[in-house]
Design an enzyme around this catalytic site. Structure first.
Site, PDB file in Angstrom:
ATOM      1  N   PHE A  23       0.877  -1.260   0.054  1.00  0.00           N
ATOM      2  CA  PHE A  23       0.067  -0.069   0.065  1.00  0.00           C
ATOM      3  C   PHE A  23       0.912   1.408  -0.302  1.00  0.00           C
ATOM      4  CE2 PHE A  23       0.754  -0.280   4.685  1.00  0.00           C
ATOM      5  CZ  PHE A  23       0.908   1.223   4.917  1.00  0.00           C
TER       6      PHE A  23
ATOM      7  N   LYS B 194      -1.302  -6.958  -9.413  1.00  0.00           N
ATOM      8  CA  LYS B 194      -2.291  -7.012  -8.533  1.00  0.00           C
ATOM      9  C   LYS B 194      -1.986  -6.018  -7.374  1.00  0.00           C
ATOM     10  CE  LYS B 194      -3.336  -8.299  -4.725  1.00  0.00           C
ATOM     11  NZ  LYS B 194      -3.547  -7.150  -3.620  1.00  0.00           N
TER      12      LYS B 194
ATOM     13  N   GLU C 267      -5.189  -3.901  -2.061  1.00  0.00           N
ATOM     14  CA  GLU C 267      -6.518  -3.579  -2.127  1.00  0.00           C
ATOM     15  C   GLU C 267      -6.719  -2.293  -1.250  1.00  0.00           C
ATOM     16  OE1 GLU C 267      -4.995  -5.810  -0.403  1.00  0.00           O
ATOM     17  OE2 GLU C 267      -5.699  -6.663   1.116  1.00  0.00           O
ATOM     18  N   ARG C 268      -5.879  -1.524  -0.698  1.00  0.00           N
ATOM     19  CA  ARG C 268      -6.238  -0.400   0.361  1.00  0.00           C
ATOM     20  C   ARG C 268      -6.139   0.680  -0.426  1.00  0.00           C
ATOM     21  NH1 ARG C 268      -2.935  -1.666   5.792  1.00  0.00           N
ATOM     22  NH2 ARG C 268      -1.702  -3.086   4.583  1.00  0.00           N
TER      23      ARG C 268
ATOM     24  N   SER D 119       5.179  -7.135   3.225  1.00  0.00           N
ATOM     25  CA  SER D 119       5.645  -7.472   4.611  1.00  0.00           C
ATOM     26  C   SER D 119       6.350  -8.769   4.509  1.00  0.00           C
ATOM     27  CB  SER D 119       4.395  -7.493   5.643  1.00  0.00           C
ATOM     28  OG  SER D 119       3.587  -8.625   5.059  1.00  0.00           O
TER      29      SER D 119
ATOM     30  N   CYS E 224       9.705   1.466   3.414  1.00  0.00           N
ATOM     31  CA  CYS E 224      10.553   0.248   3.696  1.00  0.00           C
ATOM     32  C   CYS E 224      12.023   0.660   4.030  1.00  0.00           C
ATOM     33  CB  CYS E 224      10.419  -0.774   2.891  1.00  0.00           C
ATOM     34  SG  CYS E 224      11.033  -0.059   1.204  1.00  0.00           S
TER      35      CYS E 224
ATOM     36  N   GLU F 199       8.925  -4.075  13.049  1.00  0.00           N
ATOM     37  CA  GLU F 199       8.397  -3.340  12.233  1.00  0.00           C
ATOM     38  C   GLU F 199       7.215  -2.680  12.613  1.00  0.00           C
ATOM     39  OE1 GLU F 199       7.769  -4.163   8.020  1.00  0.00           O
ATOM     40  OE2 GLU F 199       8.565  -2.302   7.520  1.00  0.00           O
TER      41      GLU F 199
HETATM   42  P1  NAD Z   1       1.352  -6.515   3.046  1.00  0.00           P
HETATM   43  O1  NAD Z   1       2.221  -7.670   3.025  1.00  0.00           O
HETATM   44  O2  NAD Z   1       0.026  -6.555   4.048  1.00  0.00           O
HETATM   45  O3  NAD Z   1       0.520  -6.523   1.563  1.00  0.00           O
HETATM   46  C1  NAD Z   1       1.058  -6.906   0.491  1.00  0.00           C
HETATM   47  C2  NAD Z   1       0.588  -7.528  -0.719  1.00  0.00           C
HETATM   48  O4  NAD Z   1       0.157  -8.820  -0.105  1.00  0.00           O
HETATM   49  C3  NAD Z   1      -0.790  -6.774  -1.181  1.00  0.00           C
HETATM   50  O5  NAD Z   1      -1.070  -6.623  -2.262  1.00  0.00           O
HETATM   51  C4  NAD Z   1      -1.752  -7.779  -0.379  1.00  0.00           C
HETATM   52  O6  NAD Z   1      -3.096  -7.790  -0.983  1.00  0.00           O
HETATM   53  C5  NAD Z   1      -1.241  -9.027  -0.145  1.00  0.00           C
HETATM   54  N1  NAD Z   1      -1.450  -9.928   0.910  1.00  0.00           N
HETATM   55  C6  NAD Z   1      -1.321  -9.213   2.203  1.00  0.00           C
HETATM   56  N2  NAD Z   1      -1.829 -10.523   3.184  1.00  0.00           N
HETATM   57  C7  NAD Z   1      -1.716 -11.607   2.319  1.00  0.00           C
HETATM   58  C8  NAD Z   1      -1.960 -12.895   2.673  1.00  0.00           C
HETATM   59  N3  NAD Z   1      -2.092 -13.135   3.843  1.00  0.00           N
HETATM   60  N4  NAD Z   1      -1.731 -13.779   1.680  1.00  0.00           N
HETATM   61  C9  NAD Z   1      -1.826 -13.378   0.441  1.00  0.00           C
HETATM   62  N5  NAD Z   1      -1.520 -12.054  -0.032  1.00  0.00           N
HETATM   63  C10 NAD Z   1      -1.559 -11.259   0.722  1.00  0.00           C
HETATM   64  O7  NAD Z   1       2.068  -5.288   3.118  1.00  0.00           O
HETATM   65  P2  NAD Z   1       1.544  -3.663   3.018  1.00  0.00           P
HETATM   66  O8  NAD Z   1       1.032  -3.562   4.461  1.00  0.00           O
HETATM   67  O9  NAD Z   1       0.667  -3.513   1.952  1.00  0.00           O
HETATM   68  O10 NAD Z   1       2.920  -3.161   2.987  1.00  0.00           O
HETATM   69  C11 NAD Z   1       3.720  -2.795   4.061  1.00  0.00           C
HETATM   70  C12 NAD Z   1       4.842  -3.458   4.044  1.00  0.00           C
HETATM   71  O11 NAD Z   1       5.596  -3.635   2.895  1.00  0.00           O
HETATM   72  C13 NAD Z   1       5.793  -3.265   5.059  1.00  0.00           C
HETATM   73  O12 NAD Z   1       6.527  -4.273   5.813  1.00  0.00           O
HETATM   74  C14 NAD Z   1       6.807  -2.664   4.399  1.00  0.00           C
HETATM   75  O13 NAD Z   1       8.380  -2.609   4.661  1.00  0.00           O
HETATM   76  C15 NAD Z   1       6.883  -3.423   2.962  1.00  0.00           C
HETATM   77  N6  NAD Z   1       7.697  -2.914   2.126  1.00  0.00           N
HETATM   78  C16 NAD Z   1       8.762  -3.134   1.610  1.00  0.00           C
HETATM   79  C17 NAD Z   1       9.379  -2.852   0.431  1.00  0.00           C
HETATM   80  C18 NAD Z   1      10.815  -3.314  -0.099  1.00  0.00           C
HETATM   81  O14 NAD Z   1      11.339  -2.570  -1.029  1.00  0.00           O
HETATM   82  N7  NAD Z   1      11.378  -4.430   0.594  1.00  0.00           N
HETATM   83  C19 NAD Z   1       8.967  -1.871  -0.152  1.00  0.00           C
HETATM   84  C20 NAD Z   1       7.810  -1.188   0.015  1.00  0.00           C
HETATM   85  C21 NAD Z   1       7.119  -1.851   1.318  1.00  0.00           C
END
Ligand code: NAD
Length: 507
Positions: A174, A198, A201-202, A251, A306, A407
């Site tokens: 997001f 994809k 969704e937020r 994450s 991140c 985090e």
């Molecule tokens: P998230 O992991 O909750 O969601 C990321 C994606 O995964 C979304 O598209 C979501 O729909 C999907 N998703 C969520 N839960 C799922 C599940 N149980 N099964 C399958 N798919 C699922 O992450 P977020 O809250 O959207 O973003 C924040 C996180 O992303 C933080 O941990 C941040 O550090 C990380 N991030 C990392 C980088 C990097 O370059 N390493 C860059 C940006 C963000």
């Protein structure tokens, strides 16, 4: 395939509808499949709200495996002709996309700010980074070249060609809704693959806007596709036999899951995970600059970054000297609606996420960390419904505390103390995540030693946000990254192509 429908917005990407009182006012986000805006099969929907004021912006379908399947079929159908299109022609729609993104940069940035909450300046910079990736893809005819060697044995020559593989997908987080999908899509399609995005969704609306521009740019139908949804759509991607590879950003627990499940199905995977980034401040550093830069790094995007340096690890006497400087820098931040001029820190993404961050602050107090600045009481006078928190700073945080380990992904800065450089290195090395880190010092020796000994693979020297440009690899180490080839840079060509080796002898 359900045909696209018109809407009051004038855009078929969002249609009116909904069967509840609240939903009627909000428009429903559509998928983009085979060159058209189409309705999802979903029976469940999520809400997209403006975090600055809680306004309902849209309903997002929590898409199904059938939605994914339709997009993959369109992408598979488009692949043979797209693959045969010469690389110099494949980049033509990317040229157009670049011009459209430049022309509509402010408009896309406004969509990012409305659905995510970050300031307009932050949104503009993120769209600029998206454009940088489109720029880089223009050089594909050069970057995709293979290698050759004559006479690997008498009269036998060998060469390699790089070939596209098929359909790739990106599953994105997001926090950078316009930028992160663009770390992958331009490179993948320039290499001759077709693509499915994809988004989170937020925050689906930024990609909707970008896909409207992609439609205008004239990609052949099926080359780029957009499917909205959450876990069900993600699993549809991971299990789909028609998808060759997956790029994930989010994450760490989800990154690990994606890596395992997609690999089980024989896919290529690059999964970028979460972060707990330490900034080591040496006593010989320019402490005023270190405090100002670290504060920006930690509180930019309300800490939902991140690359946020969320732990200041002050070495020796730097600790006593930098604490007050951090507090006075943080007090300069102006919290509010990211749309408003002068605001330097916006709200958090959702009410639930704000509650989670508040929980961490309370946990820190219980664990015995010392609260130097408390952002819990912040309320925006104009938008009391917004999901705001003020900047919060803890001192005397220990590596074993929950707030020192996990985090937080919010505007909370943890200050830790290390006796000396070696102890600082040890603390960084002990952490299970390794996305990014920084060191502030005036000594080249400390900087080199730090680079040599710690694992996080994005490292800033007197820099607060060590964000690699499009032409360098993006991705962390240890529990922050699952895979081997990172995002963008040269790695993207390796990820999105296969190398075929041809050994020839002519009689
Ligand atoms: P998230 O992991 O909750 O969601 C990321 C994606 O995964 C979304 O598209 C979501 O729909 C999907 N998703 C969520 N839960 C799922 C599940 N149980 N099964 C399958 N798919 C699922 O992450 P977020 O809250 O959207 O973003 C924040 C996180 O992303 C933080 O941990 C941040 O550090 C990380 N991030 C990392 C980088 C990097 O370059 N390493 C860059 C940006 C963000």
């Amino acid at each position: 395939m359900t045909p696209a429908r018109g809407s009051e917005s004038g855009s078929p990407a969002l249609i009116n509808g909904g069967d509840t009182a609240t939903a009627t006012a909000a428009r429903t986000v559509q998928n983009y499949v085979g060159g058209r805006w189409v309705a999802s099969d979903a029976t469940r929907f999520g809400e997209v709200r403006n975090p600055a004021n809680d306004e309902l912006l849209a309903r997002v379908p929590l898409g199904t495996a059938a939605d994914v399947d339709r997009a993959v079929k369109a992408a598979l159908e488009a692949f043979p002709a797209w693959r045969q299109t010469p690389p110099v022609h494949r980049v033509k729609p990317l040229f157009k996309l670049k011009n459209l993104l430049e022309e509509h940069l402010d408009d896309v940035a406004r969509v990012v700010t409305r659905e995510h909450g970050k300031t307009l300046d932050e949104s503009r910079s993120s769209v600029r980074r998206a454009i940088d990736n489109v720029d880089l893809a223009f050089g594909i005819h050069d970057r995709m070249m293979g290698t050759s060697l004559e006479d690997i044995a008498a009269g036998i020559d060998c060469h390699t060609v790089r070939q596209p593989i098929g359909v790739f997908a990106a599953i994105t987080p997001f926090n950078f809704p316009a930028m992160v999908p663009m770390w992958f899509l331009p490179h993948a399609v320039a290499c001759g693959n077709t693509f499915v995005v994809k988004p989170s969704e937020r925050v689906p609306l930024s990609q909707v806007r970008i896909f409207e521009l992609m439609h205008e740019a004239g990609f052949p139908a099926g080359v780029v596709n957009l499917v909205n949804g959450a876990k069900e759509a993600v699993d549809g991607i991971l299990d789909h036999p028609g998808i060759a590879g997956v790029s994930f950003v989010g994450s760490s627990p989800v990154a690990r899951y994606i890596y395992r499940r997609a690999a089980e199905h024989g896919k290529r995977v690059q999964a970028l995970g979460g972060a707990k980034n330490f900034v080591v401040v040496m006593p010989d550093a320019d402490l005023d600059r270190a405090a100002a830069i670290s504060t920006e790094s930690c509180f930019g995007c309300a800490g939902e970054r991140c690359l946020a340096n969320s732990v200041v690890l002050a070495v020796g006497e730097a600790h006593g000297k930098i604490k007050d400087k951090l507090v006075s820098e943080a007090k300069k931040l102006k919290v509010g609606d990211g749309m408003e001029p002068g605001v330097t820190m916006g709200p958090l993404i959702t009410k639930q996420h704000k509650e989670k961050v508040l929980g961490y602050i309370e946990q820190g107090i219980r664990e015995g960390a010392k609260l130097l600045l408390d952002g819990r009481g912040y309320q925006d006078p104009q938008h009391p419904e917004g999901y705001y928190l003020g900047p919060t700073i803890f001192d005397e945080v220990k590596p074993e505390m929950v707030i020192g380990r996990e985090e937080i992904f919010g505007p909370v800065l943890c200050v830790m103390k290390a006796r000396d450089f070696d102890e600082a290195v040890q603390i960084v090395r002990q952490h299970e995540l390794g996305n990014a880190t920084s060191i502030f010092t005036s000594s080249g020796k400390w900087a080199r030693e730090y680079r040599y000994r710690v694992e996080p693979s994005m490292l800033g020297v007197n820099i607060g946000v060590a964000a690699p440009m499009a032409y360098f690899p993006f991705g962390g180490a240890k529990g922050s990254f699952f895979g081997d080839l990172k995002g963008h840079g040269r790695d993207s060509i390796d990820f999105f192509t296969d190398k075929k080796v041809v050994i020839s002898r002519w009689f």
